[in-house]
Write an enzyme that holds these catalytic residues in place. Structure first.
Site, PDB file in Angstrom:
ATOM      1  N   LYS A  76       0.508  -0.941   0.323  1.00 49.98           N
ATOM      2  CA  LYS A  76       0.069  -0.045   0.074  1.00 49.98           C
ATOM      3  C   LYS A  76       1.029   1.114   0.384  1.00 49.98           C
ATOM      4  CE  LYS A  76      -3.998   1.487   2.530  1.00 49.98           C
ATOM      5  NZ  LYS A  76      -5.045   1.851   3.650  1.00 49.98           N
ATOM      6  N   SER A 151      -9.512   1.683   2.366  1.00 48.86           N
ATOM      7  CA  SER A 151      -8.991   3.035   1.953  1.00 48.86           C
ATOM      8  C   SER A 151      -8.044   1.790   0.883  1.00 48.86           C
ATOM      9  CB  SER A 151      -8.235   3.972   2.355  1.00 48.86           C
ATOM     10  OG  SER A 151      -7.065   3.444   3.599  1.00 48.86           O
ATOM     11  N   SER A 175     -10.505  -0.024   6.760  1.00 50.72           N
ATOM     12  CA  SER A 175      -9.796   0.077   5.770  1.00 50.72           C
ATOM     13  C   SER A 175      -8.536  -1.082   4.915  1.00 50.72           C
ATOM     14  CB  SER A 175      -8.722   1.012   5.480  1.00 50.72           C
ATOM     15  OG  SER A 175      -9.181   2.036   4.999  1.00 50.72           O
TER      16      SER A 175
HETATM   17  N1  GLN Z   1     -13.303   4.493   5.910  1.00 48.03           N
HETATM   18  C1  GLN Z   1     -12.578   5.195   7.118  1.00 48.03           C
HETATM   19  C2  GLN Z   1     -12.172   6.898   6.799  1.00 48.03           C
HETATM   20  O1  GLN Z   1     -13.127   7.040   5.917  1.00 48.03           O
HETATM   21  C3  GLN Z   1     -11.876   4.165   7.373  1.00 48.03           C
HETATM   22  C4  GLN Z   1     -10.288   4.645   7.240  1.00 48.03           C
HETATM   23  C5  GLN Z   1      -9.483   4.100   7.170  1.00 48.03           C
HETATM   24  O2  GLN Z   1      -9.173   2.681   7.721  1.00 48.03           O
HETATM   25  N2  GLN Z   1      -7.514   4.223   6.606  1.00 48.03           N
HETATM   26  O3  GLN Z   1     -11.814   7.305   7.843  1.00 48.03           O
END
Ligand code: GLN
Length: 485
Positions: A76, A151, A175
């Site tokens: 990532k 994400s 995410s």
């Molecule tokens: N969807 C959540 C956010 O927008 C979690 C994102 C994540 O786990 N990095 O913050």
């Protein structure tokens, strides 16, 4: 070979049936063919990857290979990797080449693994759909008009479409698990503090945790063996003895007590997801587990609590992007303040700005007690819900996400509905617990559904065992998206 497990690939490499260079080239070719339609990678550098593969081949020839030596992994783009562009999906870091390796990258390098490239992600890991990346949206290989989740959507799409054998992700509120669910792959968010955050670009430091995204629980266990471990450079890294995450994979599930939170099977859960999850639970009962109803009464508080705490931490963490030290700087400006303002106005996208503003607001002198302190107190209550639940069960199961993959653009103008896609995952981060998502069938339109497994602190091996036994009995994790047929 595209469908081989990590163990199988390791066996092929050890038996010299294939070289790491050949294996790496196979996946590079696959990326060249399919990435234009998925946009799962931000950076691919064949020369760098192949150089690492050649070193791995030498190590294998010298008889010094470990379990992952010579296997290519996608990383990532939140992880700093020396001399690789490390952008975190942002214009702010679009030109940032990391001067050092993150702990996770170091661990893969030490294991002799090959870095296959850096995967696309929501900007600074803020999002559930991978539509906020400066490098463009990622598409879901099961239906390219739908989101891959976020994400870590680039990693999830890449694994699902067989652009890599496995990948890394990070999970602040879901995410790893939510994109794993939406792409039909297996992902694990470890107990907070298990994997070092050193060199992992910070979003919300008290919640961020890296973990594996792979096709199976067995593969995730092998990756955890490399990723986990104490690192003095991360003050929240836990000093614990090294463990073998594969050790319990083969244990039978007889007597396993599965807690089913009433709140996770209520309003808001779509019918097709509920059906697949119920069928998975029936399979677990066939395998000898028993299910008990439990309650996590503060579930509905998890989204509001998260959206105070995560932006608060983010506003502080992202203060470092000021155009002075590294990253983007506005080309034209007046004085220093104007340079900061223009740089941040131009360098950050809309969602990141929204979070910085919310975070700055909840931390401001007049509101600190009302929002930030209050949210911290509620965070404790949420953790206590789990503490009570784990007196009644060994693991908790339920849906990972309330729906299957939604359409690109469907929720872009409605942040709150986007935030709700993490309703079942966020509390796990707030409590610091480990959670995973395992493919458990398909919903309407043939879209993958994920089963979430949550364990008590440090119960990763037990969760991986539960997931592996299920994967021995089912083949959901082996199904290929239409793009691959
Ligand atoms: N969807 C959540 C956010 O927008 C979690 C994102 C994540 O786990 N990095 O913050």
């Amino acid at each position: 070979m595209l469908n081989a497990s990590l163990k199988e690939l390791s066996g092929l490499l050890a038996a010299k049936k294939i070289s790491s260079v050949e294996l790496t080239q196979t996946f590079l070719d696959r990326i060249a063919a399919l990435n234009p339609s998925l946009n799962a990678f931000i950076t691919v550098d064949a020369e760098k990857s192949l150089a690492q593969a050649r070193v791995a081949d030498e190590r294998i020839a010298a008889g010094k290979a470990g379990a992952l030596t010579g296997i290519p992994f996608a990383q990532k783009d939140i992880f700093c990797a020396r001399d690789w562009l490390s952008t975190c999906g942002s214009k702010m870091l679009a030109n940032f080449s990391a001067p050092y390796d993150a702990h996770v990258i170091e661990q893969f390098n030490r294991a002799g693994a090959v870095n296959l490239g850096k995967t696309n992600m929501d900007e600074f890991a803020m999002g559930s759909s991978n539509e906020t990346s400066f490098f463009g949206k990622v598409r879901n290989p099961w239906d390219v008009d739908r989101v891959p989740g976020g994400s870590s959507g680039g990693s999830a799409a890449a694994v699902a479409a067989r652009l890599c054998p496995a990948a890394t992700g990070t999970d602040t509120g879901g995410s790893i698990r939510q994109p794993a669910a939406l792409n039909g792959i297996t992902g694990l968010k470890p107990t907070y503090g298990t994997v070092s955050r050193y060199g992992m670009i910070a979003f919300a430091s008290s919640l961020d945790q890296a973990g594996p995204m792979a096709r199976s629980a067995e593969d995730c266990a092998l990756m955890m063996n490399v990723m986990a471990g104490f690192d003095s450079r991360d003050s929240t890294s836990l000093e614990r003895e090294k463990e073998d995450y594969s050790r319990d994979l083969d244990k039978p599930l007889q007597g396993l007590r599965i807690g089913l939170p009433r709140e996770y099977f209520a309003e808001g859960l779509s019918a097709d997801v509920a059906r697949a999850v119920e069928a998975a639970l029936a399979e677990y009962r066939r395998l000898g587990a028993e299910t008990v109803e439990i309650s996590l009464p503060n579930t509905r508080l998890s989204i509001p609590v998260y959206y105070v705490l995560a932006p608060a931490e983010a506003s502080s963490n992202l203060a470092r992007y000021d155009g002075v030290r590294y990253g983007y700087r506005a080309p034209e400006y007046g004085d220093l303040t104007d340079m900061y303002q223009k740089t941040r106005a131009q360098g950050f996208g809309a969602e990141v700005k929204r979070r910085i503003m919310i975070g700055t607001y909840v931390l401001s002198a007049g509101y600190y007690d009302a929002y930030y302190i209050q949210a911290q107190k509620l965070r404790r209550l949420i953790a206590q819900d789990f503490e009570a639940a784990f007196r009644q069960c060994d693991v908790i199961m339920g849906p990972t996400s309330p729906t299957t993959a939604f359409r690109l653009g469907e929720k872009s103008d409605d942040p709150v509905s986007m935030y709700l896609s993490d309703i079942y995952t966020i509390a796990v981060n707030l409590a610091g617990l480990p959670g995973m998502s395992v493919p458990c069938g398909f919903g309407d339109g043939g879209l993958p559904v994920g089963l979430q497994i949550v364990g008590n602190y440090f119960a990763e091996a037990r969760m991986l065992n539960a997931a592996h036994q299920y994967q021995l009995a089912t083949d959901w994790h082996l199904r290929l998206p239409p793009l691959c047929e």
